[in-house]
Enzyme design. Structure first.
Site, mmCIF file in Angstrom:
data_model
loop_
_atom_site.group_PDB
_atom_site.id
_atom_site.type_symbol
_atom_site.label_atom_id
_atom_site.label_comp_id
_atom_site.label_asym_id
_atom_site.label_seq_id
_atom_site.Cartn_x
_atom_site.Cartn_y
_atom_site.Cartn_z
ATOM 1 N N LYS A 1 -43.139 -21.916 -56.000
ATOM 2 C CA LYS A 1 -41.727 -21.549 -56.183
ATOM 3 C C LYS A 1 -41.347 -21.558 -57.655
ATOM 4 O O LYS A 1 -40.671 -20.655 -58.119
ATOM 5 C CB LYS A 1 -40.817 -22.525 -55.430
ATOM 6 C CG LYS A 1 -41.402 -23.107 -54.170
ATOM 7 C CD LYS A 1 -41.223 -22.229 -52.971
ATOM 8 C CE LYS A 1 -42.183 -22.674 -51.881
ATOM 9 N NZ LYS A 1 -41.842 -22.282 -50.566
ATOM 10 N N TRP B 1 -41.011 -30.457 -43.209
ATOM 11 C CA TRP B 1 -41.657 -29.148 -43.182
ATOM 12 C C TRP B 1 -42.761 -29.217 -42.111
ATOM 13 O O TRP B 1 -43.601 -30.126 -42.149
ATOM 14 C CB TRP B 1 -42.250 -28.869 -44.568
ATOM 15 C CG TRP B 1 -42.950 -27.566 -44.728
ATOM 16 C CD1 TRP B 1 -42.487 -26.343 -44.372
ATOM 17 C CD2 TRP B 1 -44.250 -27.359 -45.308
ATOM 18 N NE1 TRP B 1 -43.407 -25.376 -44.703
ATOM 19 C CE2 TRP B 1 -44.493 -25.967 -45.269
ATOM 20 C CE3 TRP B 1 -45.218 -28.194 -45.845
ATOM 21 C CZ2 TRP B 1 -45.673 -25.404 -45.751
ATOM 22 C CZ3 TRP B 1 -46.377 -27.640 -46.328
ATOM 23 C CH2 TRP B 1 -46.599 -26.256 -46.289
ATOM 24 N N ASP C 1 -44.711 -35.326 -51.940
ATOM 25 C CA ASP C 1 -44.994 -33.889 -51.923
ATOM 26 C C ASP C 1 -43.849 -33.172 -52.638
ATOM 27 O O ASP C 1 -42.728 -33.123 -52.129
ATOM 28 C CB ASP C 1 -45.105 -33.414 -50.470
ATOM 29 C CG ASP C 1 -45.405 -31.927 -50.394
ATOM 30 O OD1 ASP C 1 -46.103 -31.412 -51.298
ATOM 31 O OD2 ASP C 1 -44.945 -31.275 -49.443
#
Ligand code: PMP
Length: 398
Positions: A246, A130, A211
């Protein structure tokens, strides 16, 4: 005075959103940003969240500052989810956890902490990762390097190359890992591969930084935390950043957590103090509203159970869309293999489309993906999937 200020070209993923909003194509579909949309193409408000919101709103209460570390129930919610509610490491009080401004805030506080206390450490991220991982760590003056991760040609993990790279790292170097639902590739390590990676990390005295932004979207809440819990069982020091954006569908509330697993309770107390000091000098304390939602949903047994069910329903819908897209593409483009779609986990799929093909999808069909070919599978639904499959087949075959 400001002449020398450089132009910011904008974030490649967030920039797609404004381009998408301005697009007049009636069939447009945004598969760029990492957001879950339901079967009706809408961002859901989870039922458990609605109940929590009702409790928060009745009666409407004053909004004092939260402590620097956030609400105790928010922090406990992170810990139970990541490590397991009965985990010995929690009973031994060896985990320093603070509530953070989303997963990004957790990464930032973690990066600042590392830069202050391990100034020689370099941070290794997966190739690819990311994009904000790199920006956040570099923004904290940490040198960021890449370890091999994804092989586009075979749509699989370059595991041997990854291990070889880990073996060449220096003591206290930080290794940023995605415990589940790798962003952007969707390709995860197997449990046997995690065991090997963690053995090498232990032998090299590296610092794992996990993460986790999609817990529950891969296999299930516990399996998705396998790497985290295994690292704890092995006695490794460990940073974990987690996001509720999310899995609670609470993107704009900015809720997450940073946990640092320490060898002793005494070290955990000192680390905790320094984490709160880091928060104090950046933004002082986290936002309150989302913190209360997390606290209520995570600590009420009935709401927690309802929440897990709602996350699994999102997970199952994504998996169904993966299978459907694979089936349609295999029919339309018979000479190509699309099994990567169902070998990948979570919201994202690396489709292997070239930047030119991605651009054609946008310009000709109003279908938005990230130029590295990342597609958010959670944007597919029964109404748009044939349109998207046809468009992909067309650009793949020209
Ligand atoms: N880590 C990863 C791997 C992510 O995909 C994201 C969100 N795109 C984050 C962290 C940041 O999460 P948040 O939106 O909660 O800041």
């Amino acid at each position: 005075m400001f002449d020398r200020i450089e132009h910011y070209a904008g974030d490649p993923i967030l920039g797609l959103v404004s381009q998408f909003v301005a697009d007049e194509n009636p069939n447009k579909v945004n598969l760029g940003i990492g957001v879950y949309y339901d079967e009706d193409g809408k961002m859901p408000v989870l039922e458990c969240v609605k109940t929590a919101e009702e409790r928060i709103a009745d009666p409407i209460k004053p909004r004092p500052y939260l402590p620097m570390q956030g609400l105790a129930g928010h922090r406990k919610g992170c810990q139970d989810l990541l490590f397991g509610a009965d985990a010995a490491v929690l009973q031994e009080e060896r985990v320093a956890t603070i509530a953070t401004i989303g997963g990004s805030g957790a990464l930032k506080v973690g990066a600042e902490f590392i830069n202050q206390w391990f100034p020689d450490a370099e941070c290794y991220v997966s190739d690819p990762t990311w994009g904000n991982h790199i920006a956040i760590f570099e923004g904290s003056n940490i040198t960021v390097k890449k370890y091999p991760y994804y092989d586009k040609a075979t749509n699989s993990v370059r595991f041997d190359d990854m291990i070889a790279c880990l073996k060449g790292m220096n003591k206290n170097d930080v290794v940023l890992l995605h415990p589940c639902c790798h962003n952007p590739t969707g390709m995860d390590l197997t449990q046997a591969q995690w065991d090997e990676v963690l053995d090498v990390i232990k032998a090299g005295e590296l610092i794992p930084f996990m993460d986790i932004a999609y817990q529950g979207f891969g296999e299930d809440m516990d399996t998705d935390a396998y790497a985290i819990r295994k690292a704890v069982d092995m006695g490794l020091p460990l940073f974990v950043s987690n996001s509720f954006s999310k899995n609670l569908s609470l993107y704009g509330e900015r809720v997450g957590g940073l946990s640092v697993v320490c060898p002793t309770k005494e070290e955990a107390e000192r680390v905790f103090g320094q984490l709160t000091f880091t928060v104090r000098r950046i933004y002082s304390s986290p936002p309150s509203h989302g913190g209360h939602v997390v606290d209520i949903v995570m600590n009420d047994d009935a709401l927690h159970e309802q929440w897990v069910g709602e996350v699994y329903a999102m997970r199952d819908r994504i998996k169904a869309m993966r299978s459907k897209l694979q089936a349609v593409l295999e029919e339309k483009v018979p000479n190509q293999n699309f099994d990567y779609l169902t070998r990948q986990n979570g919201m994202f799929s690396f489709t292997g489309l070239t930047p030119e093909q991605v651009e054609r999808l946008r310009a000709e069909y109003g279908i938005y993906m990230v130029s590295n070919s990342r597609m958010c599978v959670a944007g597919l639904n029964s109404d748009n999937i044939d349109y998207i499959a046809n468009a992909m087949a067309a650009v793949l075959q020209d």
